[in-house]
Design a protein around this motif. Structure first.
Motif, PDB file in Angstrom:
ATOM      1  N   ARG A  51       0.816  -1.224   0.000  1.00 26.09           N
ATOM      2  CA  ARG A  51       0.000   0.000   0.000  1.00 26.09           C
ATOM      3  C   ARG A  51       0.844   1.266   0.000  1.00 26.09           C
ATOM      4  O   ARG A  51       0.384   2.302  -0.440  1.00 26.09           O
ATOM      5  N   VAL A  52       2.044   1.192   0.545  1.00 22.91           N
ATOM      6  CA  VAL A  52       2.960   2.335   0.507  1.00 22.91           C
ATOM      7  C   VAL A  52       3.941   2.100  -0.634  1.00 22.91           C
ATOM      8  O   VAL A  52       4.627   1.086  -0.677  1.00 22.91           O
ATOM      9  N   ILE A  53       3.985   3.048  -1.561  1.00 25.38           N
ATOM     10  CA  ILE A  53       4.849   2.922  -2.731  1.00 25.38           C
ATOM     11  C   ILE A  53       5.923   3.991  -2.651  1.00 25.38           C
ATOM     12  O   ILE A  53       5.620   5.188  -2.554  1.00 25.38           O
ATOM     13  N   THR A  54       7.172   3.562  -2.657  1.00 29.58           N
ATOM     14  CA  THR A  54       8.309   4.476  -2.560  1.00 29.58           C
ATOM     15  C   THR A  54       9.119   4.411  -3.852  1.00 29.58           C
ATOM     16  O   THR A  54       8.971   3.483  -4.633  1.00 29.58           O
ATOM     17  N   PRO A  55       9.991   5.393  -4.053  1.00 36.39           N
ATOM     18  CA  PRO A  55      10.838   5.326  -5.250  1.00 36.39           C
ATOM     19  C   PRO A  55      11.716   4.086  -5.197  1.00 36.39           C
ATOM     20  O   PRO A  55      11.998   3.566  -4.116  1.00 36.39           O
ATOM     21  N   PRO A  56      12.159   3.617  -6.347  1.00 31.52           N
ATOM     22  CA  PRO A  56      12.979   2.399  -6.359  1.00 31.52           C
ATOM     23  C   PRO A  56      14.282   2.602  -5.601  1.00 31.52           C
ATOM     24  O   PRO A  56      14.879   3.673  -5.644  1.00 31.52           O
ATOM     25  N   HIS A  57      14.690   1.567  -4.905  1.00 31.49           N
ATOM     26  CA  HIS A  57      15.945   1.598  -4.158  1.00 31.49           C
ATOM     27  C   HIS A  57      17.097   1.413  -5.128  1.00 31.49           C
ATOM     28  O   HIS A  57      17.038   0.587  -6.029  1.00 31.49           O
ATOM     29  N   ARG A  58      18.134   2.167  -4.927  1.00 31.94           N
ATOM     30  CA  ARG A  58      19.303   2.086  -5.803  1.00 31.94           C
ATOM     31  C   ARG A  58      20.167   0.903  -5.393  1.00 31.94           C
ATOM     32  O   ARG A  58      20.641   0.842  -4.282  1.00 31.94           O
ATOM     33  N   LYS A  59      20.376  -0.039  -6.289  1.00 31.08           N
ATOM     34  CA  LYS A  59      21.143  -1.242  -5.969  1.00 31.08           C
ATOM     35  C   LYS A  59      22.640  -1.029  -6.114  1.00 31.08           C
ATOM     36  O   LYS A  59      23.425  -1.673  -5.459  1.00 31.08           O
ATOM     37  N   PHE A  60      23.040  -0.112  -7.002  1.00 33.99           N
ATOM     38  CA  PHE A  60      24.457   0.104  -7.253  1.00 33.99           C
ATOM     39  C   PHE A  60      24.861   1.483  -6.752  1.00 33.99           C
ATOM     40  O   PHE A  60      24.216   2.472  -7.064  1.00 33.99           O
ATOM     41  N   LYS A  61      25.914   1.548  -5.963  1.00 35.76           N
ATOM     42  CA  LYS A  61      26.400   2.835  -5.474  1.00 35.76           C
ATOM     43  C   LYS A  61      27.062   3.622  -6.597  1.00 35.76           C
ATOM     44  O   LYS A  61      26.793   4.781  -6.801  1.00 35.76           O
ATOM     45  N   LYS A  62      27.982   2.994  -7.310  1.00 33.48           N
ATOM     46  CA  LYS A  62      28.703   3.656  -8.398  1.00 33.48           C
ATOM     47  C   LYS A  62      28.917   2.661  -9.534  1.00 33.48           C
ATOM     48  O   LYS A  62      29.055   1.469  -9.314  1.00 33.48           O
ATOM     49  N   ASN A  63      28.963   3.196 -10.723  1.00 34.58           N
ATOM     50  CA  ASN A  63      29.325   2.419 -11.902  1.00 34.58           C
ATOM     51  C   ASN A  63      28.502   1.142 -12.091  1.00 34.58           C
ATOM     52  O   ASN A  63      29.044   0.084 -12.372  1.00 34.58           O
ATOM     53  N   GLY A  64      27.214   1.251 -11.917  1.00 39.42           N
ATOM     54  CA  GLY A  64      26.356   0.096 -12.164  1.00 39.42           C
ATOM     55  C   GLY A  64      26.213  -0.135 -13.659  1.00 39.42           C
ATOM     56  O   GLY A  64      26.550   0.733 -14.467  1.00 39.42           O
ATOM     57  N   PRO A  65      25.721  -1.292 -14.053  1.00 38.78           N
ATOM     58  CA  PRO A  65      25.501  -1.559 -15.481  1.00 38.78           C
ATOM     59  C   PRO A  65      24.577  -0.501 -16.089  1.00 38.78           C
ATOM     60  O   PRO A  65      23.607  -0.080 -15.458  1.00 38.78           O
ATOM     61  N   GLU A  66      24.881  -0.068 -17.284  1.00 42.51           N
ATOM     62  CA  GLU A  66      24.135   1.008 -17.935  1.00 42.51           C
ATOM     63  C   GLU A  66      22.638   0.702 -18.014  1.00 42.51           C
ATOM     64  O   GLU A  66      21.804   1.569 -17.762  1.00 42.51           O
ATOM     65  N   ALA A  67      22.292  -0.519 -18.337  1.00 45.53           N
ATOM     66  CA  ALA A  67      20.867  -0.889 -18.430  1.00 45.53           C
ATOM     67  C   ALA A  67      20.172  -0.732 -17.081  1.00 45.53           C
ATOM     68  O   ALA A  67      19.032  -0.264 -17.017  1.00 45.53           O
ATOM     69  N   CYS A  68      20.857  -1.093 -16.015  1.00 45.50           N
ATOM     70  CA  CYS A  68      20.273  -0.951 -14.672  1.00 45.50           C
ATOM     71  C   CYS A  68      20.114   0.518 -14.298  1.00 45.50           C
ATOM     72  O   CYS A  68      19.113   0.911 -13.701  1.00 45.50           O
ATOM     73  N   GLU A  69      21.096   1.328 -14.651  1.00 44.10           N
ATOM     74  CA  GLU A  69      21.026   2.768 -14.366  1.00 44.10           C
ATOM     75  C   GLU A  69      19.847   3.399 -15.098  1.00 44.10           C
ATOM     76  O   GLU A  69      19.100   4.193 -14.525  1.00 44.10           O
ATOM     77  N   GLU A  70      19.666   3.037 -16.353  1.00 39.26           N
ATOM     78  CA  GLU A  70      18.568   3.589 -17.144  1.00 39.26           C
ATOM     79  C   GLU A  70      17.210   3.159 -16.592  1.00 39.26           C
ATOM     80  O   GLU A  70      16.285   3.962 -16.499  1.00 39.26           O
TER      81      GLU A  70
END
Length: 94
Positions: A51-70
């Motif tokens: 019921r509570v919807i929050t923004p997606p949690h960031r899995k990668f701190k730095k230099n994550g895969p480009e597809a994941c960042e997008e």
């Protein structure tokens, strides 16, 4: 209005305040509503059956895969676009 609580010191995190006052129970047992919350409420979604919807949690701190960042950026913007209406409504003077 869904919930109104007494004021607490600013040093108390919003999510802690909500848990202490029983908001999680109200959302879990109450009407089926969807609440768009900010990142400060991460974790309440699982406790309230989605019921509570929050923004997606960031899995990668730095230099994550480009597809994941997008994908992360697209989901974050979609959440912000839905939430901005609420923010403007609560910020406007009466």
């Amino acid at each position: 209005m869904l919930f109104c609580s007494p004021s607490r010191p600013g040093s108390c995190a919003d999510i802690t305040h909500a848990r202490q006052l029983g908001l999680v129970g109200l959302l879990t047992d109450g009407p089926a509503v969807e609440i768009l919350a900010d990142a400060g409420y991460q974790g309440l979604g699982t406790q309230t059956g989605g019921r509570v919807i929050t923004p997606p949690h960031r899995k990668f701190k730095k230099n994550g895969p480009e597809a994941c960042e997008e994908t992360h950026e697209r989901r974050r913007k979609a959440h912000s676009s839905r939430r901005i209406r609420v923010e403007h409504g609560t910020a406007s003077p009466t």
